[in-house]
Design a protein around this motif. Structure first.
Motif, short mmCIF file in Angstrom:
data_model
loop_
_atom_site.label_atom_id
_atom_site.label_comp_id
_atom_site.label_asym_id
_atom_site.label_seq_id
_atom_site.Cartn_x
_atom_site.Cartn_y
_atom_site.Cartn_z
N SER A 1 0.81 -1.05 -0.12
CA SER A 1 0.01 0.22 -0.24
C SER A 1 0.95 1.09 0.26
CB SER A 1 -1.00 0.13 1.37
OG SER A 1 -1.84 -0.94 1.22
N PRO B 1 -4.21 3.59 3.72
CA PRO B 1 -4.70 2.89 4.91
C PRO B 1 -4.38 3.54 6.23
CG PRO B 1 -3.72 1.31 3.29
CD PRO B 1 -3.33 2.83 2.91
N GLN B 2 -5.58 3.56 7.07
CA GLN B 2 -5.16 4.32 8.21
C GLN B 2 -4.15 3.88 9.11
OE1 GLN B 2 -6.55 7.18 8.70
NE2 GLN B 2 -5.43 7.63 10.81
N GLU B 3 -4.18 2.47 9.34
CA GLU B 3 -3.24 1.65 10.03
C GLU B 3 -1.81 1.88 9.61
OE1 GLU B 3 -2.26 -2.89 11.57
OE2 GLU B 3 -4.00 -2.51 10.54
N LEU B 4 -1.54 1.91 8.34
CA LEU B 4 -0.28 2.04 7.83
C LEU B 4 0.12 3.69 7.97
CD1 LEU B 4 2.45 1.14 6.23
CD2 LEU B 4 1.08 1.58 4.24
N GLU C 1 -0.69 5.67 10.40
CA GLU C 1 -0.69 5.77 11.79
C GLU C 1 0.72 5.30 12.18
OE1 GLU C 1 -2.23 7.85 13.71
OE2 GLU C 1 -3.65 8.23 12.23
N ALA C 2 1.08 3.92 11.71
CA ALA C 2 2.17 3.41 12.09
C ALA C 2 3.50 4.36 11.50
CB ALA C 2 2.50 1.90 11.55
N THR C 3 3.34 4.64 10.46
CA THR C 3 4.49 5.24 9.60
C THR C 3 4.74 6.92 10.43
OG1 THR C 3 4.04 4.56 7.39
CG2 THR C 3 5.39 6.57 7.54
N LYS D 1 4.23 7.35 13.59
CA LYS D 1 5.09 6.88 14.73
C LYS D 1 6.42 6.59 14.62
CE LYS D 1 4.81 4.10 18.51
NZ LYS D 1 3.94 2.59 19.20
#
Length: 461
Positions: A417, A431-434, A436-438, A440
């Protein structure tokens, strides 16, 4: 080649839709050139987003759009267009020009377009509105040129069948008046309106108006300059410079391909310089993963061997030293100016540097940013888009006829993604999860600019 003297009436004779491969922005061609060198076999996907959620296409618009997309398969680079690129864009390699000479789009295989009615019914009428889904899949090298024509066609479809309470009256005159105001104020500006133009005829009238403003401004001794247009077809048609460098797509794609977000900006800069040479096409886009992260890469040295001009007096400069400047495309412009001034000072860079502003500009914003940038001892330039090519009022009441705010962005590359984390929350994508992880991983600080509401960008007259 036309020289900009076509009459408003003659503009009525142009075919509808897209009929030139060069009816796109220069940065799509420059990126395709770099993709040919480094990523010719990478598979990608693109996704369409309509940020103006209350403005949907109807069935008639969808049917027309589907027909126009199919016609893209017939578009080829003409011998005259090839000669223009060879003469006007010396940074393109012979390998790329030879590739482009035989290039074709295959929309039946690469583009997927669907229409989902808002109100399910057995008998759809042409006026029934629905949700349009538009996506592109294929090799990056083969699909990179779809974005601009697909966006331009979608906008044209909407204003051809959905919002028809307008006409082309005064578009040439309006563009001339805007151009004169910018020239009088001392602005250096380019036309950036391909993606969200109302239609080809409007774009042509705007180019005529800006050409008129250039001539009149010279007679009046105005200090500003019209530098050219991002649209390569219109640059050729009107004998002006094609303008542009790189888009978010380049950084997004490389981040996904390498799966290394910390080094994505630096890798993207290295490959770009490796394609074109040091100091060529060197306006950097800073906000794909937030400007602070980009500036960490920007101060790194250009690796040896990346320069096509080894005689330069800086044998191994940083990217920030070697590049002409940066482009501001999201967030608070005043904050960006201060950040860049502090960055260049911190790097002891005293050579003049440029900021190109390109985020939803009008005349007033250009003049405001002009003064702020000059006060910071930086050189301002402006890429004005939708305000030129989709600035209309309704015939019935004189109120603003609001443009569509639509984008097509890279959604996947090499099976991963793609995301974008801009300097304003409203432009984040993926994608929201990616995301947010990035954020951080990069230590990203969330930004929100009150002037950056993407759903209401051009609602005011």
């Amino acid at each position: 080649m036309a020289n900009g003297t076509m009459s408003d009436g003659a503009a009525d004779q142009v075919p509808e839709g897209i009929f030139s491969l060069l009816d796109t922005d220069l940065y799509k061609l420059t990126m395709q050139c770099a993709v040919l060198k480094y990523f010719p076999d990478v598979d990608v996907a693109y996704k369409f987003t309509n940020r103006t959620h209350d403005m949907r296409l109807n069935r008639a618009a969808y049917d027309w759009l589907k027909e126009q997309i199919a016609k893209l398969e017939k578009v080829r680079l003409s011998p005259e267009e090839f000669d223009f690129l060879k003469a006007s864009c010396p940074y393109f390699s012979s390998e790329y020009l030879d590739f482009l000479k035989d290039f074709r789009l295959y929309p039946s295989e690469q583009v997927k377009l669907t229409f989902e009615p808002l109100e399910p019914t057995d008998t759809l009428s042409p006026s029934d509105k629905g949700e349009v889904s538009l996506s592109v899949k294929g090799k990056w090298l083969q699909t990179i040129l779809y974005e601009i024509p697909l966006l331009a066609l979608t906008s044209e479809a909407y204003f051809k069948f959905c919002d028809t309470d307008w006409d082309h009256s005064g578009q040439r005159e309006n563009a001339k008046e805007k151009g004169l105001r910018l020239l009088e104020a001392g602005c250096a500006f380019s036309e950036f309106g391909s993606r969200r133009r109302r239609d080809y005829k409007t774009h042509n009238l705007v180019m005529q108006g800006l050409n008129d403003a250039k001539t009149e401004g010279a007679k009046r001794g105005y200090r500003g300059t019209w530098a050219g247009t991002s649209n390569v077809h219109f640059a050729m048609k009107y004998g002006v410079a094609p303008v542009g460098t790189v888009a978010h797509e380049w950084f997004m794609g490389i981040a996904a391909i390498t799966n290394d977000y910390k080094k994505a900006n630096e890798t993207a800069l290295q490959y770009w310089t490796g394609t074109f040479g040091r100091g060529v096409l060197s306006i950097a886009l800073t906000d794909t993963f937030g400007t602070p992260n980009f500036l960490g890469a920007f101060k790194q040295p250009v690796p040896p061997g990346n320069s096509l001009d080894p005689s330069r007096d800086m044998p191994n400069p940083s990217y920030a030293e070697a590049w002409t400047g940066v482009r501001q495309d999201s967030g608070d412009p005043e904050e960006f100016i201060k950040r860049m001034r502090a960055f260049y000072d911190g790097q002891n860079i005293v050579t003049p540097k440029t900021i190109v502003f390109s985020d939803s500009l009008n005349v007033e914003r250009c003049i405001e940013y002009l003064h702020m940038t000059q006060a910071a001892k930086l050189t301002p330039s402006f890429g004005v888009g939708t305000y030129f090519t989709n600035d209309f009022v309704r015939k019935s009441n004189g109120e603003k006829s609001v443009p569509l705010n639509i984008v097509i962005k890279l959604s996947e590359a090499a099976g991963r993604s793609c995301i974008k984390i801009s300097d304003n929350l409203g432009k984040n994508m993926g994608p929201q999860e990616l995301v947010e992880a990035t954020k951080k991983e990069l230590g990203y600080e969330e930004k929100f600019w009150e002037g950056g509401d993407e759903t209401k960008r051009w609602d005011k007259a």
